[in-house]
Design a protein around this motif. Sequence first.
Motif, mmCIF file in Angstrom:
data_model
loop_
_atom_site.group_PDB
_atom_site.id
_atom_site.type_symbol
_atom_site.label_atom_id
_atom_site.label_comp_id
_atom_site.label_asym_id
_atom_site.label_seq_id
_atom_site.Cartn_x
_atom_site.Cartn_y
_atom_site.Cartn_z
ATOM 1 N N LYS A 69 0.840 -1.195 0.000
ATOM 2 C CA LYS A 69 0.000 0.000 0.000
ATOM 3 C C LYS A 69 0.879 1.250 0.000
ATOM 4 N N ILE A 70 0.300 2.327 -0.500
ATOM 5 C CA ILE A 70 0.952 3.637 -0.416
ATOM 6 C C ILE A 70 0.028 4.568 0.361
ATOM 7 N N THR A 90 8.964 9.787 0.762
ATOM 8 C CA THR A 90 9.346 10.851 -0.165
ATOM 9 C C THR A 90 8.580 12.123 0.197
ATOM 10 N N ILE A 91 9.330 13.206 0.474
ATOM 11 C CA ILE A 91 8.703 14.489 0.809
ATOM 12 C C ILE A 91 8.836 15.409 -0.393
ATOM 13 N N VAL A 92 7.721 16.035 -0.780
ATOM 14 C CA VAL A 92 7.672 16.830 -2.004
ATOM 15 C C VAL A 92 7.118 18.204 -1.672
ATOM 16 N N ARG A 93 7.772 19.259 -2.203
ATOM 17 C CA ARG A 93 7.099 20.564 -2.202
ATOM 18 C C ARG A 93 6.159 20.550 -3.396
ATOM 19 N N TYR A 94 4.860 20.384 -3.077
ATOM 20 C CA TYR A 94 3.871 20.106 -4.114
ATOM 21 C C TYR A 94 3.488 21.359 -4.878
ATOM 22 N N GLY A 95 3.645 22.497 -4.250
ATOM 23 C CA GLY A 95 3.324 23.760 -4.923
ATOM 24 C C GLY A 95 3.012 24.822 -3.901
ATOM 25 N N GLY A 96 3.639 26.010 -4.020
ATOM 26 C CA GLY A 96 3.341 27.106 -3.106
ATOM 27 C C GLY A 96 3.623 26.707 -1.671
ATOM 28 N N ASP A 97 2.572 26.715 -0.821
ATOM 29 C CA ASP A 97 2.725 26.327 0.576
ATOM 30 C C ASP A 97 2.176 24.934 0.838
ATOM 31 N N GLU A 98 2.099 24.107 -0.180
ATOM 32 C CA GLU A 98 1.608 22.743 -0.038
ATOM 33 C C GLU A 98 2.760 21.738 -0.130
ATOM 34 N N PHE A 99 2.700 20.734 0.726
ATOM 35 C CA PHE A 99 3.691 19.669 0.732
ATOM 36 C C PHE A 99 2.970 18.330 0.626
ATOM 37 N N LEU A 100 3.689 17.329 0.179
ATOM 38 C CA LEU A 100 3.130 15.984 0.046
ATOM 39 C C LEU A 100 4.155 14.981 0.550
ATOM 40 N N ILE A 101 3.668 14.027 1.378
ATOM 41 C CA ILE A 101 4.520 12.925 1.820
ATOM 42 C C ILE A 101 3.970 11.648 1.203
ATOM 43 N N MET A 102 4.803 10.937 0.443
ATOM 44 C CA MET A 102 4.429 9.626 -0.091
ATOM 45 C C MET A 102 5.103 8.568 0.770
ATOM 46 N N MET A 103 4.281 7.685 1.375
ATOM 47 C CA MET A 103 4.774 6.702 2.339
ATOM 48 C C MET A 103 4.484 5.303 1.817
ATOM 49 N N PRO A 104 5.461 4.672 1.143
ATOM 50 C CA PRO A 104 5.240 3.324 0.624
ATOM 51 C C PRO A 104 5.233 2.291 1.748
ATOM 52 N N GLU A 105 4.555 1.181 1.490
ATOM 53 C CA GLU A 105 4.507 0.053 2.417
ATOM 54 C C GLU A 105 4.075 0.491 3.813
ATOM 55 N N THR A 106 2.967 1.218 3.855
ATOM 56 C CA THR A 106 2.497 1.692 5.160
ATOM 57 C C THR A 106 0.983 1.721 5.180
ATOM 58 N N ASN A 107 0.446 1.716 6.366
ATOM 59 C CA ASN A 107 -1.008 1.824 6.537
ATOM 60 C C ASN A 107 -1.290 2.771 7.702
ATOM 61 N N GLY A 108 -1.247 2.232 8.928
ATOM 62 C CA GLY A 108 -1.506 3.075 10.088
ATOM 63 C C GLY A 108 -0.397 4.053 10.400
ATOM 64 N N GLY A 149 -4.238 15.999 5.241
ATOM 65 C CA GLY A 149 -5.200 15.015 4.780
ATOM 66 C C GLY A 149 -4.494 13.745 4.353
ATOM 67 N N ILE A 150 -5.059 12.595 4.723
ATOM 68 C CA ILE A 150 -4.438 11.299 4.445
ATOM 69 C C ILE A 150 -5.339 10.489 3.524
ATOM 70 N N SER A 151 -4.702 9.777 2.591
ATOM 71 C CA SER A 151 -5.414 8.775 1.798
ATOM 72 C C SER A 151 -4.476 7.603 1.567
ATOM 73 N N HIS A 152 -5.068 6.460 1.222
ATOM 74 C CA HIS A 152 -4.279 5.258 0.958
ATOM 75 C C HIS A 152 -4.656 4.705 -0.412
ATOM 76 N N TRP A 153 -3.690 4.064 -1.021
ATOM 77 C CA TRP A 153 -3.940 3.433 -2.318
ATOM 78 C C TRP A 153 -3.242 2.087 -2.365
ATOM 79 N N SER A 154 -3.930 1.104 -2.946
ATOM 80 C CA SER A 154 -3.325 -0.206 -3.213
ATOM 81 C C SER A 154 -3.861 -0.699 -4.546
ATOM 82 N N SER A 155 -3.214 -1.699 -5.096
ATOM 83 C CA SER A 155 -3.552 -2.161 -6.441
ATOM 84 C C SER A 155 -4.917 -2.833 -6.498
#
Length: 729
Positions: free
Chosen positions: A607-608, A650-668, A700-706
Motif C-alpha cells: 500500500k501507499i 518521499t517528501i515533495v514541495r507540491y506547490g506554493g505552501d503545499e507539501f506531500l509525503i508519499m509513504m510506501p509500504e504503510t497503513n496506520g 489530509g491522508i489517503s491510501h492506495w493499493s492495487s
Amino acid sequence: MSLSFEDCQKLINSLPEALFLVDLEGNILAVNEQACRMLGYEDEELLDLNIQDLVQEYGPGHLPDQVDRATLSGEPLKAIGLSKDGTEIHVELQGRKVEAEGSKRTLISIRTVTSRDNAGRELEASKRQYHSYLKELGDAIFVLDMEKESYGEILDVNATAEKQTGYSREELLGMNLMDEMATGESPEIEYEEANQKLSRGETVSFIEKKIKKDDTEYWTEVVLTPIRHRGKKANLSINRDVTERIRARKSLKAEKDKLKELHGAVEKFKSCQTEEELYETTLEVTENVLGLDVCLIYTAREDKLVPVASNKLDVSELPSWGMDEALVGAAYTKGETIWGDDLREVKEAQPKDPGLRAYMSVPLGDLGVLQAASKEEGAFTETEVELVEILVGHLAEEVKRIRLEKELRQKAHSIQSTKEKLELLHEAAGDLESAQDKEEIYRIAVRAAENTLDFPFCSLGIVEDEKIVTKESSSRLPPEGTKTMTVEEGLSGKTYRTKKTYCFGDIRQVEETEPVNSGYRSAISVPIGDLGVLQVVSKEIDDFTEEEVRLVELLGGHVYEALRRLQLEEKLKQQAIHDPLTGLYNRRHFNETLGKEVERCKRYGNKIAFVMIDVNRFKEINDRYSHQTGDEVLQEVAGLLQSNVRDADTIVRYGGDEFLIMMPETNGEAQNTVKRLRRKITHWNEESDLLDFPLTLDMGISHWSSDQDRDVEKALKEADEKMYEDKGR
C-alpha cells in the motif's frame, strides 16, 4: 364589507397566516392561533396590546392605514416584528379595512419572511465572498464568453489579471483573450479540440505564451472550465504565470547543451600541435560556445605572467605582471578562481578598458591564467564559471601534453616509448571522459598508471572530511602499502595543500614524508585539482624522469576533469529534481517516482499512503511579515517534515505552501506521522519567535493499493480534499 364580530373571529381562525383584527387606533380585538404561535403570546396577552407594540418602525395610529394602502397598491408592507422574548422577525403585512358590527376595523395578516431574507443576505454574502476570492486569488482569472458571435470575449476579470497582463479592468472587458493577447505560436492544444472537451463539460489545461500590454511575452499555465455567467455559457480561464519556471527549464537545458557542446569542442584540443594553436582554439570555444566577451590568456615564464593570446585585445600592447601582481597574479598565487560582478570593486584590478565590469580569473594550474571580462555587471553565473574551469582544466592538460611532446621530441632515445605511452594515455583519457561513476574513474586511472605508464606501485586518494582516503591502488601494492592520512600529514597532505607536484629521488631523505613501506625510495605525488592526490612510488632511487612526472600530471589532470564533469552533471541533475528553496523533491521528480512506486505496489501487493499538507494563513504571513519570512516558514516546515518521517518516505514541495509525503509500504503509520507532526509543530510554536501567532498545518491522508477500483490520482485527490476538510474544522 360588513361582518359580525363572530364572523371575523371565525375567519381569522380558519386562515393559515397570523391574523389580527384591530380598531382604527391599532388596538388588537381578535387574533388567531397562528399569531400566538408566531409571536409566543397567549391570545389573552395579545388582546391587551396594540399592533404597534408588535411591529417596529411605524408610529402609533398610522399602521392600519399604511397596511390598507400597501395592500391596495399590491406591495406588502415590510417590517420587523417582535416576539414575546424580544426576537426580531422579518415580516410582511397585508390587510383591509372592514366594518364589523357597525364599527370601522382593520383585518391585518402578518407573514414571516425571515428565512427568505436570511437566504437573500446569505446569497449577497456569498457573492461578496466570491468577488473577494476572485479579487485576491494569486492566479489571473478571466470569464470568457462562449457564444459563437463573441467567442473568447472577456466578461469579467480579477485584479491579478490586470497585474499579469498590464491592462486595466476597463481595457480587458470586451477584449478577446485568444486573439488580442496571442503570440501567433501554436498552443499545446488546438482551440477546436479544447472546445470539444469544454462542450462535454470537461476541464482543459495547457501552457500558452501570451503578450502583455507592453508587448512583453510571458508564459501561463491555463485551466479552462465551462461555467454559467449571468445566464450565458462561459469559460472560467485560470491563468498562472509560469514564465520563471519555463525560463528555469530552458536555462537548465541550455546549461546541459552548453556542457555537451563544451565537451565536443575540447575534442579539438587533441588535434592541436602547438601552444599557439591550442590558445586560438581555446579562444574560439570561449567566444562561440561559452559566449564570453573579452578573453585573455597569460602563461608563466620565469617570474612573469606574460599575455600570449586574446580574442579582442592586442597582446603586444598589454603589460606582463609579476607572479603576485594585479588580479591575474592573485589568481595564480592563490591557485583558485577569482570572479565577481564589478572590476571597480577589486583593488588589484588594472583593466586596460575602464568600461569592463564582470570578471573571472582562472588559473591554469602553475602554467598561467585565463581571464575573461564583460562590460555588463553580473554577467557571469556560477555555472558559467564552472564551465570555464572545466575548459581551463582541459587547456592546462593539453598545454602540458604539447610541452611534454615537445620535450619528448628533443630526446630521441625515448621518443617512441613516450609517444606510445602518451597515445595509450589519451585512450585512457577517452575512457575517463565516458566513465559513468567515480569508482569507474578510480579504476581506469590506476589501471592506466599501472599498465600504460608502467608504474608498479600507485594509489589514488580523495579528500573526505579533511582526510585523504585511498580509493584505488595498483594490484601489486600490498594492503599495508597505503593508509588514510589527514590533509596536514605527509607528502600527500603537502601535495593537496599546495596543489603542486613533487618528485623525490629518495623519500627517506625528505622530512615531511612518512612512507608506509621502508622499501619505497622514489616518489611522484601529483594533485588531482582540489579533490585529492595521485601517487606513484618505486623501490629504486632516482627512478623517475621528468617525462614520467609529466605523464603522471597529465593523468591526474584527466582524472580531475572526469570527476569535475560528474560533479557538474550531478549538480544539474539535483537542480532538476529538487526545489531550490526547501531542498525537498519537486513535483517533477514526484511524478517520475510515483509511477515506479505504483508498479512496485502492484508487484508486491503493498500500500501507499499519501499525506497532503498545507500551511495555514500563509498568505497572511507573506503580507504581514514579508515573502522572506514566508520563505523561512516554508524552510522550517520542510525541515520539520524531513526530521519526522522515515528514510523510505518521499517528501515533495507540491506547490506554493503545499507539501506531500508519499509513504510506501504503510497503513496506520501515516496517522502516527500526522499526530507526530502536530506535536512537533506545537513544540516549534513554543520555541520559535518567527511569528506572533501559532503556525498550524492542515493535513489530509489517503491510501492506495492495487486492489482498489480507482487510479492513484484519485487517492491523491482524496488526500487533497481531506486536507481542505481539515482546514474547515
